[in-house]
Design an enzyme around this catalytic site. Structure first.
Site, PDB file in Angstrom:
ATOM      1  CB  SER A  14      -0.988  -0.004   1.174  1.00  0.00           C
ATOM      2  OG  SER A  14      -0.318   0.157   2.397  1.00  0.00           O
ATOM      3  CG  ASN A 109      12.596   1.928   6.133  1.00  0.00           C
ATOM      4  OD1 ASN A 109      11.840   1.263   5.423  1.00  0.00           O
ATOM      5  ND2 ASN A 109      12.703   1.720   7.432  1.00  0.00           N
ATOM      6  CG  HIS A 111      10.090   2.202  11.753  1.00  0.00           C
ATOM      7  ND1 HIS A 111      10.518   0.893  11.652  1.00  0.00           N
ATOM      8  CD2 HIS A 111       9.696   2.375  13.041  1.00  0.00           C
ATOM      9  CE1 HIS A 111      10.397   0.306  12.841  1.00  0.00           C
ATOM     10  NE2 HIS A 111       9.900   1.185  13.689  1.00  0.00           N
ATOM     11  CD  GLU A 181       3.194   3.129   7.586  1.00  0.00           C
ATOM     12  OE1 GLU A 181       3.823   2.627   6.642  1.00  0.00           O
ATOM     13  OE2 GLU A 181       2.798   2.464   8.560  1.00  0.00           O
TER      14      GLU A 181
HETATM   15  C1  GAR Z   1       3.967  -0.550   6.697  1.00  0.00           C
HETATM   16  O1  GAR Z   1       3.281  -0.251   7.883  1.00  0.00           O
HETATM   17  C2  GAR Z   1       5.444  -0.190   6.849  1.00  0.00           C
HETATM   18  O2  GAR Z   1       5.685   0.965   7.602  1.00  0.00           O
HETATM   19  C3  GAR Z   1       5.953  -1.398   7.579  1.00  0.00           C
HETATM   20  O3  GAR Z   1       5.278  -2.489   6.974  1.00  0.00           O
HETATM   21  C4  GAR Z   1       4.017  -2.059   6.468  1.00  0.00           C
HETATM   22  C5  GAR Z   1       3.927  -2.427   5.006  1.00  0.00           C
HETATM   23  O4  GAR Z   1       2.666  -2.176   4.464  1.00  0.00           O
HETATM   24  N1  GAR Z   1       7.376  -1.495   7.444  1.00  0.00           N
HETATM   25  C6  GAR Z   1       8.169  -2.003   8.367  1.00  0.00           C
HETATM   26  O5  GAR Z   1       7.776  -2.478   9.411  1.00  0.00           O
HETATM   27  C7  GAR Z   1       9.652  -1.973   8.013  1.00  0.00           C
HETATM   28  N2  GAR Z   1      10.461  -2.084   9.185  1.00  0.00           N
HETATM   29  P1  GAR Z   1       2.454  -2.064   2.889  1.00  0.00           P
HETATM   30  O6  GAR Z   1       3.051  -3.315   2.252  1.00  0.00           O
HETATM   31  O7  GAR Z   1       0.965  -2.015   2.734  1.00  0.00           O
HETATM   32  O8  GAR Z   1       3.131  -0.810   2.413  1.00  0.00           O
END
Ligand code: GAR
Length: 210
Positions: A14, A109, A111, A181
């Site tokens: 996403s 990145n 987080h 995010e």
């Molecule tokens: C997001 O919340 C991102 O911040 C986190 O994984 C999710 C991915 O969602 N990332 C981490 O934890 C990295 N350390 P997405 O695949 O829907 O973007």
């Protein structure tokens, strides 16, 4: 010549989608998302990229003998696209120092918490939200930062806060953080593309538009 962006993602993608949408609506000045890579050939993120005819790079983690070999191959394959900047968007592999050194101050990145709290090894995805709930913190949020050779330790570019509610579970908190995010990451990448970020020690200054 514009900046060539690679996005690496392991999951549903996403955040990748938020970056793709921002790019396609001209929010990234002079930049192009040239490839989307993953350590998981089945990642939803690759399907999102494929749907827009963006080249994908699927390297299966388990086919490599170790992290060094995997990261070496990823760096080589990204080089084929002349990538300038790498955006990690839900990428669940820690980059090796060799990989990071190939892209100095050119890896971003996102987080899902307010760094420097709730970061580091093992702090990814749901683990982060569970730790936040357990800690009793009243606010969480998200952080976009430069990637250095540590884990979640690079200079912070932007943050957004989200209140932690009494009735929150890791799922409901994750959902609300994710909304932020999707706003934050495109803003940070746009600032990067506009060359408006200046790293001063551990801090990142944002300069006015030229
Ligand atoms: C997001 O919340 C991102 O911040 C986190 O994984 C999710 C991915 O969602 N990332 C981490 O934890 C990295 N350390 P997405 O695949 O829907 O973007």
């Amino acid at each position: 010549m514009g900046l060539k962006i690679a996005v690496l993602a392991s999951g549903g993608g996403s955040n990748l989608q938020a970056l793709l949408d921002a790019w396609r609506t001209q929010q990234f000045r002079n930049a192009e998302i040239v490839v989307v890579g993953s350590d998981k050939p089945q990642a939803g993120a690759l399907k999102r990229a494929g749907a827009l005819q963006i080249p994908t790079l699927a390297l299966e983690w388990s086919k490599f003998s170790n992290a060094i070999a995997f990261n070496q191959e990823m760096a080589l394959r990204l080089a084929e696209y002349n990538v300038d900047v790498v955006c990690l968007a839900g990428y669940m592999r820690i980059l090796t120092p060799e990989f990071v050194r190939k892209f100095p101050q050119r890896i971003l990145n996102i987080h899902p918490a307010l760094l420097p709290a709730f970061g580091g090894k093992g702090m990814y995805g749901h683990h982060v939200h569970e730790a936040v709930l357990k800690s009793g913190a009243k606010f969480s949020g998200c952080t976009v930062h430069y990637v250095d050779e540590g884990t979640d330790t690079g200079p912070i570019i932007l943050q957004a806060t989200v209140p932690v509610l009494d009735q929150d579970t890791a799922d409901t908190l994750a959902e609300r953080v994710l909304i932020e995010e999707h706003r934050l990451y495109p803003r940070a990448v746009a600032l990067y593309c506009e060359n408006r970020l200046r790293i001063v020690g551990k801090r990142v200054h944002i300069v006015e538009k030229a």
